[in-house]
Design an enzyme around this catalytic site. Structure first.
Site, PDB file in Angstrom:
ATOM      1  N   CYS A 114       0.816  -1.223   0.000  1.00 27.77           N
ATOM      2  CA  CYS A 114       0.000   0.000   0.000  1.00 27.77           C
ATOM      3  C   CYS A 114       0.847   1.269   0.000  1.00 27.77           C
ATOM      4  CB  CYS A 114      -0.934   0.019   1.203  1.00 27.77           C
ATOM      5  SG  CYS A 114      -1.916  -1.463   1.302  1.00 27.77           S
ATOM      6  N   HIS A 254      -3.542   6.793   3.208  1.00 28.33           N
ATOM      7  CA  HIS A 254      -3.991   5.564   2.559  1.00 28.33           C
ATOM      8  C   HIS A 254      -5.390   5.207   3.075  1.00 28.33           C
ATOM      9  CE1 HIS A 254      -4.424   1.565   1.205  1.00 28.33           C
ATOM     10  NE2 HIS A 254      -4.097   0.979   2.338  1.00 28.33           N
ATOM     11  N   ASN A 284     -10.461  -0.319  -0.038  1.00 27.10           N
ATOM     12  CA  ASN A 284      -9.006  -0.229   0.061  1.00 27.10           C
ATOM     13  C   ASN A 284      -8.397  -0.686  -1.266  1.00 27.10           C
ATOM     14  OD1 ASN A 284      -6.291  -0.697   0.528  1.00 27.10           O
ATOM     15  ND2 ASN A 284      -6.592  -1.712   2.500  1.00 27.10           N
TER      16      ASN A 284
HETATM   17  N1  ACO Z   1     -19.418  -9.319   7.964  1.00 25.19           N
HETATM   18  C1  ACO Z   1     -19.976  -9.681   9.135  1.00 25.19           C
HETATM   19  N2  ACO Z   1     -19.239 -10.115  10.172  1.00 25.19           N
HETATM   20  C2  ACO Z   1     -17.907 -10.165  10.024  1.00 25.19           C
HETATM   21  C3  ACO Z   1     -17.271  -9.817   8.825  1.00 25.19           C
HETATM   22  C4  ACO Z   1     -18.083  -9.379   7.760  1.00 25.19           C
HETATM   23  N3  ACO Z   1     -17.574  -9.004   6.577  1.00 25.19           N
HETATM   24  N4  ACO Z   1     -15.955  -9.985   8.976  1.00 25.19           N
HETATM   25  C5  ACO Z   1     -15.743 -10.433  10.227  1.00 25.19           C
HETATM   26  N5  ACO Z   1     -16.932 -10.544  10.862  1.00 25.19           N
HETATM   27  C6  ACO Z   1     -17.182 -10.984  12.223  1.00 25.19           C
HETATM   28  C7  ACO Z   1     -16.076 -11.843  12.749  1.00 25.19           C
HETATM   29  O1  ACO Z   1     -16.263 -13.190  12.330  1.00 25.19           O
HETATM   30  C8  ACO Z   1     -16.247 -11.680  14.236  1.00 25.19           C
HETATM   31  O2  ACO Z   1     -17.301 -12.503  14.665  1.00 25.19           O
HETATM   32  P1  ACO Z   1     -17.181 -13.284  16.055  1.00 25.19           P
HETATM   33  O3  ACO Z   1     -17.062 -12.219  17.105  1.00 25.19           O
HETATM   34  O4  ACO Z   1     -18.465 -14.048  16.103  1.00 25.19           O
HETATM   35  O5  ACO Z   1     -15.945 -14.126  15.933  1.00 25.19           O
HETATM   36  C9  ACO Z   1     -16.706 -10.225  14.375  1.00 25.19           C
HETATM   37  O6  ACO Z   1     -17.203  -9.850  13.082  1.00 25.19           O
HETATM   38  C10 ACO Z   1     -15.617  -9.288  14.792  1.00 25.19           C
HETATM   39  O7  ACO Z   1     -14.469  -9.546  13.993  1.00 25.19           O
HETATM   40  P2  ACO Z   1     -13.140  -8.753  14.200  1.00 25.19           P
HETATM   41  O8  ACO Z   1     -12.107  -9.243  13.245  1.00 25.19           O
HETATM   42  O9  ACO Z   1     -12.796  -8.705  15.650  1.00 25.19           O
HETATM   43  O10 ACO Z   1     -13.622  -7.312  13.761  1.00 25.19           O
HETATM   44  P3  ACO Z   1     -12.899  -5.940  13.956  1.00 25.19           P
HETATM   45  O11 ACO Z   1     -13.761  -5.041  14.722  1.00 25.19           O
HETATM   46  O12 ACO Z   1     -11.464  -6.101  14.370  1.00 25.19           O
HETATM   47  O13 ACO Z   1     -12.876  -5.392  12.460  1.00 25.19           O
HETATM   48  C11 ACO Z   1     -11.465  -5.187  10.552  1.00 25.19           C
HETATM   49  C12 ACO Z   1     -12.241  -6.143  11.445  1.00 25.19           C
HETATM   50  C13 ACO Z   1     -12.418  -4.201   9.895  1.00 25.19           C
HETATM   51  C14 ACO Z   1     -10.770  -5.992   9.464  1.00 25.19           C
HETATM   52  C15 ACO Z   1     -10.443  -4.443  11.434  1.00 25.19           C
HETATM   53  O14 ACO Z   1      -9.678  -5.343  12.183  1.00 25.19           O
HETATM   54  C16 ACO Z   1      -9.540  -3.582  10.644  1.00 25.19           C
HETATM   55  O15 ACO Z   1      -9.957  -2.590  10.099  1.00 25.19           O
HETATM   56  N6  ACO Z   1      -8.235  -3.930  10.560  1.00 25.19           N
HETATM   57  C17 ACO Z   1      -7.321  -3.212   9.764  1.00 25.19           C
HETATM   58  C18 ACO Z   1      -7.464  -3.757   8.413  1.00 25.19           C
HETATM   59  C19 ACO Z   1      -6.804  -2.896   7.408  1.00 25.19           C
HETATM   60  O16 ACO Z   1      -6.925  -1.695   7.450  1.00 25.19           O
HETATM   61  N7  ACO Z   1      -6.125  -3.558   6.516  1.00 25.19           N
HETATM   62  C20 ACO Z   1      -5.502  -2.955   5.484  1.00 25.19           C
HETATM   63  C21 ACO Z   1      -4.331  -2.088   5.903  1.00 25.19           C
HETATM   64  S1  ACO Z   1      -2.943  -2.419   5.023  1.00 25.19           S
HETATM   65  C22 ACO Z   1      -3.434  -2.487   3.495  1.00 25.19           C
HETATM   66  O17 ACO Z   1      -4.116  -1.591   3.087  1.00 25.19           O
HETATM   67  C23 ACO Z   1      -3.134  -3.682   2.706  1.00 25.19           C
END
Ligand code: ACO
Length: 327
Positions: A114, A254, A284
């Site tokens: 990224c 980003h 993203n």
């Molecule tokens: N729809 C519905 N539920 C979902 C989904 C979805 N798409 N995805 C995950 N869940 C569920 C999970 O299974 C979990 O359920 P559970 O509690 O029953 O196990 C629940 O939602 C919570 O999951 P978490 O992973 O804890 O959710 P979190 O609040 O951490 O959000 C996210 C996840 C959005 C990916 C977050 O961690 C995040 O933003 N991380 C950074 C990701 C990022 O920015 N990546 C790119 C940066 S680098 C680059 O650009 C390549």
């Protein structure tokens, strides 16, 4: 007198197919509400089978070259930041060079996920400081939809396809790129990776069954490291230039996650209008996200001559960086 690097043209291109959160609701176990509240994303653009990375990159480049009033034959160098090339060999940059007819230009891809566009701008800056007549085309272009497991709801809702480009050349004026800041921490590579399709791992039916050809992400670890690194590199750029956060006229970060952008804005004490947001439209797009945002800010008149622009990125590797400019 020193040479400075300026951006004289920007361009972007999105494939024509839009996939909304509602479209995803119909395919996988997710909801528009979950995606919007966790990420800010409402829709993303997805390339069709006949739109490889180089196709998007060429389209974005044509727009940037038109704005700059530069002919492809005048280009000296083409740099493409990408993690989703058309193929391992040749580079996307060589395919772009051929398609544009930029036959005088050297061409290479740069692998910094990224952060690819900002790493590319930093390289362009060094060339142009040496020779202000040089014209460098810096591109960020991705077709992440081909590297996403559409059955994995934890990743597939996050990413989109697109490309952005900028034409960089030199000036004797005291403006343009003021400082560049590049960082990485390879120890944390496993938090965000595509394990297969390189030489570390044979392409066997077992590997493909495990889904190692797709993006794997430890979301919480990425989130934690992203906010920490983005905040640190933003202050680093501000301090290097003798600014305070008040001196930042526009921050282009980003576009990975709305919550990351909100966190950064709050930590810097910036008002909403100083932080560029378009994640709701594109998701993203990795290396393409900053140049697409830059082009939108430029074409919409949000960027004006004399403004202090700060661009910051974070991605797999981990890599992160910043480029400070007077526009
Ligand atoms: N729809 C519905 N539920 C979902 C989904 C979805 N798409 N995805 C995950 N869940 C569920 C999970 O299974 C979990 O359920 P559970 O509690 O029953 O196990 C629940 O939602 C919570 O999951 P978490 O992973 O804890 O959710 P979190 O609040 O951490 O959000 C996210 C996840 C959005 C990916 C977050 O961690 C995040 O933003 N991380 C950074 C990701 C990022 O920015 N990546 C790119 C940066 S680098 C680059 O650009 C390549």
């Amino acid at each position: 007198m020193a040479n400075n690097a300026v951006i004289i043209g920007t361009g972007s291109y999105l494939p024509s197919r839009v996939v909304t959160n509602q479209d995803l609701e119909a395919e996988i176990d997710t909801t528009d509400e979950w995606i919007r509240t966790r990420t800010g994303i409402r829709q993303r653009y997805i390339a069709s089978d006949n739109e490889p990375n180089s196709y998007l990159a060429v389209k974005a480049s044509e727009h940037a070259l038109n704005m700059a009033g530069v002919r492809p034959s005048e280009l000296d160098l083409i740099i493409v930041g990408t993690l989703t090339p058309d193929m391992p060999m040749p580079s996307v940059a060589c395919l772009v060079q051929k398609e544009l007819g930029a036959l005088k230009a050297g061409a290479f891809d740069l692998s910094a996920t990224c952060s690819g566009f900002l790493y590319g701008l930093a390289v362009a800056d060094k060339f142009v400081r040496d020779n202000r007549k040089m014209k460098v085309l810096v591109i960020g272009s991705e077709v992440l939809s081909r590297r996403v497991n559409w059955e994995d709801r934890t990743t597939c809702v996050l990413f989109g396809d697109g490309a952005g480009a900028a034409v960089v050349t030199g000036t004797r004026d005291r403006r343009g790129i003021l400082s560049t800041h590049l960082h990485a921490d390879g120890r944390l590579w496993e938090f965000l990776t595509i394990k297969a399709l390189g030489t570390a791992c044979p392409i066997t039916p077992e590997i493909l069954d495990k889904g190692w050809q797709y993006i794997e992400m430890s979301g919480r670890d990425v989130f934690k490291n992203a906010v920490r690194a983005l905040e640190a590199v933003t202050w680093e750029a501000i301090k290097t230039n003798g600014w305070t956060s008040d001196d930042v006229d526009l921050l282009i970060c980003h576009q990975a996650n709305m919550r990351i952008l909100d966190y950064l804005r709050e930590r810097l004490g910036l008002p909403e209008e100083k932080v560029f947001i378009n994640i709701h439209k594109y998701g993203n797009t990795s290396a393409a996200s900053i140049p697409i945002a830059l082009d939108e800010a430029n074409r919409s008149g949000r960027l004006k001559p004399g403004m202090n622009l700060l661009m910051v990125s974070f991605g797999g590797g981990f890599t992160w960086g910043a480029v400070a400019m007077e526009w």
